[in-house]
Design a protein around this motif. Sequence first.
Motif, PDB file in Angstrom:
ATOM      1  N   PRO A  17      -8.705 -21.197 -19.890  1.00  0.00           N
ATOM      2  CA  PRO A  17      -7.304 -20.878 -19.563  1.00  0.00           C
ATOM      3  C   PRO A  17      -6.488 -20.696 -20.843  1.00  0.00           C
ATOM      4  N   HIS A  18      -5.475 -19.852 -20.751  1.00  0.00           N
ATOM      5  CA  HIS A  18      -4.559 -19.719 -21.884  1.00  0.00           C
ATOM      6  C   HIS A  18      -3.132 -19.549 -21.366  1.00  0.00           C
ATOM      7  N   ILE A  19      -2.192 -19.901 -22.226  1.00  0.00           N
ATOM      8  CA  ILE A  19      -0.777 -19.866 -21.873  1.00  0.00           C
ATOM      9  C   ILE A  19      -0.134 -18.628 -22.491  1.00  0.00           C
ATOM     10  N   VAL A  20       0.632 -17.913 -21.676  1.00  0.00           N
ATOM     11  CA  VAL A  20       1.398 -16.764 -22.154  1.00  0.00           C
ATOM     12  C   VAL A  20       2.850 -17.226 -22.240  1.00  0.00           C
ATOM     13  N   HIS A  21       3.377 -17.288 -23.453  1.00  0.00           N
ATOM     14  CA  HIS A  21       4.740 -17.785 -23.640  1.00  0.00           C
ATOM     15  C   HIS A  21       5.781 -16.694 -23.500  1.00  0.00           C
ATOM     16  N   MET A  22       5.424 -15.473 -23.844  1.00  0.00           N
ATOM     17  CA  MET A  22       6.349 -14.342 -23.730  1.00  0.00           C
ATOM     18  C   MET A  22       5.779 -13.359 -22.709  1.00  0.00           C
ATOM     19  N   ILE A  23       6.204 -13.499 -21.465  1.00  0.00           N
ATOM     20  CA  ILE A  23       5.712 -12.621 -20.406  1.00  0.00           C
ATOM     21  C   ILE A  23       6.490 -11.306 -20.497  1.00  0.00           C
ATOM     22  N   PRO A  24       5.804 -10.186 -20.613  1.00  0.00           N
ATOM     23  CA  PRO A  24       6.501  -8.908 -20.709  1.00  0.00           C
ATOM     24  C   PRO A  24       7.282  -8.597 -19.428  1.00  0.00           C
ATOM     25  N   PRO A  25       8.482  -8.071 -19.550  1.00  0.00           N
ATOM     26  CA  PRO A  25       9.249  -7.688 -18.360  1.00  0.00           C
ATOM     27  C   PRO A  25       8.439  -6.742 -17.481  1.00  0.00           C
TER      28      PRO A  25
END
Length: 168
Positions: A17-25
Amino acid sequence: MARTKSALDHLRGGRTPHIVHMIPPGAPGFREANGGAMVVSSPAEVDALVRGVGPGEVITLDDLRAALARRHGVAVACPVSTAIFAGMSARAAEELRQAGAARETLTPWWRVLKRGGFLNPKLPGGVERQRALLEAEGVKVTTLRRQLAVFDHEGLRPKPPLETLVAG
């Protein structure tokens, strides 16, 4: 020529698993995260959570996503990858069943429903197979808006919360 990976190969593939901190609009989960982070889980993690659902219990993909988000301390879990990994887990269980594995050792994929408690036609064998497996465990499946559903699915959720049933 390379052979196509089976669902079991994907499940055992070592993805983490990985975390996406900046989700693209515009990306799946962007609005729901409301500026927060999103976890993109792994096939093995989704499979482990589904294994925590006992006979006579059901969860929705949204319940699964919420458990993943709580487990990783983020706003949301990716809706697309969670659904893909749940399907992959189901296909891997069916590959094992066809290879002779005992039913009690398989991931109980049939206990995962769509939003609103609807059965999922994309799972192995379609809604009729899912219905048969659920009804064999005493879960009542009915027709709701011309689709098969578990009407009382919210009362059949596992207790305690799903993410606490399996070791991280």
